[in-house]
Design an enzyme around this catalytic site. Structure first.
Site, PDB file in Angstrom:
ATOM      1  CB  SER A 111      64.576 -45.956  86.281  1.00 20.99           C
ATOM      2  OG  SER A 111      64.932 -47.171  85.654  1.00 20.99           O
TER       3      SER A 111
ATOM      4  CG  HIS B 200      57.890 -44.087  94.404  1.00 19.91           C
ATOM      5  ND1 HIS B 200      57.780 -45.082  95.344  1.00 19.91           N
ATOM      6  CD2 HIS B 200      58.723 -44.553  93.454  1.00 19.91           C
ATOM      7  CE1 HIS B 200      58.499 -46.124  94.976  1.00 19.91           C
ATOM      8  NE2 HIS B 200      59.087 -45.826  93.830  1.00 19.91           N
TER       9      HIS B 200
END
Length: 589
Positions: free
Chosen positions: A59, A224
């Site tokens: 997520s 990320h």
């Protein structure tokens, strides 16, 4: 310092976000007890004999992937925690829900990250073992990597959304699983993505994932916060777009996209979370302008927040070569919350409370009656091997963590110790063990389940894959031949889904050395002699990783001059092989 976020709790933020999505879009449902969003008409899809489509991942990239569930795109999306791959058990639950034994099957779209490859791969293998028809497409369209040699691989970025759109349209047309996979893989080979970031993001409950100067930007940053290819001073929008397109089409890199005059393409400009609409409109205008200046024909263009990185101020540009099939699929109707296209319509109906579907969880197991049992004396020895191996891993926690600090986040030992403690907890007493030590195949599957649920991350998935694959060989054969085959199958499965090969500076180096030693041990007379040879081989292989260039896993993103010590995963393999050898020696004294 923790970054400000409006959430109820760190642990519950993903579940709350999915609940909110389903509260707004009444065509979606959540499988109770899981972070899984499905179409409300999934039973009609299966009855119509259509292929289903599954995608997922960590997520924090909203609207991906749950925002693309619905008619014309995904059948089901599986979410993990923020920036963490979902567990195989949830993925397998989703596969079982959207696929039945006599159905057209399910295509799984996997973004090319180690955790996703391992966890989705493990679930796929288990689904196939149950007789479900499943195949996968792995997407890694990142153009940021500058190396020309093999590495951990190109990352899956915003192009995943276009792939989901195309595969979803093919599924609605009634195309077969084989046709969808073939076209989908063709799409991934004709696509490229490149991003730029102005600010970092922050995971809920934490501070920024990295730092950038007030006047800096980073080219090629990962979703990320993985390092990009270049940091520069912030430049005007037109110069930034030129830098992106120049790098994407640089033929000196192995990850470039081929682009020439006359090519027909679709382009997607994706907001990574924190860009204003004013900036996005400027950027997409520059992208189209500069592509047309190269005499490239932009037949389809998309701009919006398709796959984000929380609140990161940044964007990515995706270019996809078009043919008539791809263009038809992009233009096909899709009724999903997050697909933004001027040719699409949206259902504005809402409801106050999401509907949950109670599901019956299914546990994978091997019935003892269908697997070979071993005598009590051998079972006792196997119990001792498991116990001593786990105790030794726990005592090696600090040493393995220290080795991991130069290439990772210093938690390899803690991760393995967590799994070892969970195994010891379920092992029970030797006189009355809880685990089926008298049935090696069932024991292997039990160990796979425990490490998968307790360790998490790539290590948990790797060892779970290893034990799951090894169990197949042990179901009918527990002789030396069966154990050799179990080790060989477990190692090859890790290599297939993890992407590592011997020489890549991973645990595979030690496992591969053990396999090689076993293959040449035919002339040795006793198990102790054979295991002594295996231990020597694994130790030598583990030590040799200190001088290797990392080609897979997290260490492959670390500068080679920082890697001076052996790989902790390879060293850990030697730890449990030594423990097995010690038990054999003790039984012969």
């Amino acid at each position: 310092m923790t970054t400000k976020k409006l959430i109820n709790s760190v642990d519950g933020c993903v579940d709350d976000a999915l609940r909110g999505l389903v509260s707004v879009h009444s065509s979606l449902r959540i499988l109770q007890g899981h972070k899984i969003v499905v179409r409300e008409d999934v039973e009609e899809v299966k009855k119509a004999g259509k292929v289903t489509l599954l995608c997922g991942g960590g997520s924090g990239h909203e609207p991906a992937q749950a925002g693309y569930v619905g008619h014309g795109m995904l059948t089901v999306a599986v979410a993990g925690a923020v920036f963490a791959s979902p567990p195989p058990s949830s993925i397998l639950t989703a596969l079982r829900y959207v696929t039945k034994l006599d159905s057209a099957g399910c295509v799984v779209v996997i973004t090319n990250y180690t955790g996703d490859r391992l966890n989705f791969g493990l679930a796929i293998e288990r689904a196939k073992r149950e007789g479900l028809k499943v195949d996968s497409i792995t997407i890694g369209e990142d153009c940021a990597l500058t190396s020309s040699d093999r590495s951990a691989g190109r990352r899956g970025l915003a192009g995943t959304v276009l792939l989901n759109k195309i595969c979803g349209a093919l599924a609605e047309e009634g195309k077969s699983l084989e046709e969808i996979v073939k076209i989908g893989r063709h799409v991934t080979e004709n696509m490229g993505t490149m991003g730029v970031s102005l600010t970092p993001c922050s995971v809920p409950g934490s501070g920024p994932t990295f730092s950038l100067g007030e006047d800096e930007m980073e080219l090629g940053l990962g979703l990320h916060g993985e390092a990009g290819v270049k940091r520069t001073k912030i430049k005007p929008a037109n110069e930034v777009v030129k830098m992106i397109l120049d790098h994407m089409t640089n033929t000196s890199t192995s990850t470039h996209i081929k682009l020439k005059a006359g090519d027909k393409v679709a382009c997607m400009v994706n907001n990574l979370g924190g860009m204003s609409l004013l900036e996005m409109n400027i950027i997409v205008g520059e992208v189209i302008k500069q592509l047309e200046e190269r005499d490239v024909v932009v037949e389809r263009a998309y701009c919006g927040s398709f796959m984000t990185s929380l609140e990161m101020a940044g964007l990515s540009v995706t270019i996809l070569h078009l043919d008539e099939t791809i263009k038809r699929c992009l233009d096909a109707k899709a009724t999903v919350p997050a697909w933004s296209s001027p040719i699409l319509s949206r259902d504005s109906s809402v409801r106050s409370t999401p509907l949950y579907i109670p599901i019956q969880e299914e546990e994978e197991h091997v019935k003892s009656g269908n697997s070979v049992r071993i005598p009590k004396e051998t079972a006792d020895m196997l119990y001792d091997m498991v116990k001593l191996s786990m105790e030794t891993l726990i005592s090696s926690e600090e040493d393995l963590n220290n080795l991991d600090k130069e290439s990772g986040d210093g938690d390899c030992g803690s991760t393995l110790a967590r799994g070892a403690k969970a195994i010891l907890k379920e092992l029970g007493q030797k006189e009355k063990p809880y685990l089926p030590v008298d049935t090696p195949a069932a024991l292997a599957l039990s160990l796979a389940r425990i490490v998968e649920n307790s360790m998490g991350g790539s290590s948990g998935a790797l060892y779970s894959l290893f034990f799951t694959s090894a169990s197949h060989s042990l179901q009918k054969d527990v002789t030396m031949t069966g154990w050799k085959e179990a080790l060989s199958n477990g190692t090859s499965t890790i290599m297939r889904y993890g992407g590592a090969q011997p020489g890549d500076r991973t645990m595979v180096d030690a496992l591969f050395a053990a396999n090689s030693a076993l293959k040449t041990s035919g002339s040795l007379s006793s198990p102790v002699q054979i295991l002594e040879t295996v231990v020597q081989a694994t130790e030598s292989a583990a030590q040799a990783t200190a001088s290797m260039k990392a080609q897979a896993g997290r260490a492959s993103y670390v500068s080679a001059d920082r890697l001076k010590n052996p790989d902790p995963g390879a060293v850990a393999v030697t730890v449990w092989f030594k423990a097995i050898l010690d038990i054999f020696k003790n039984t012969q004294e």
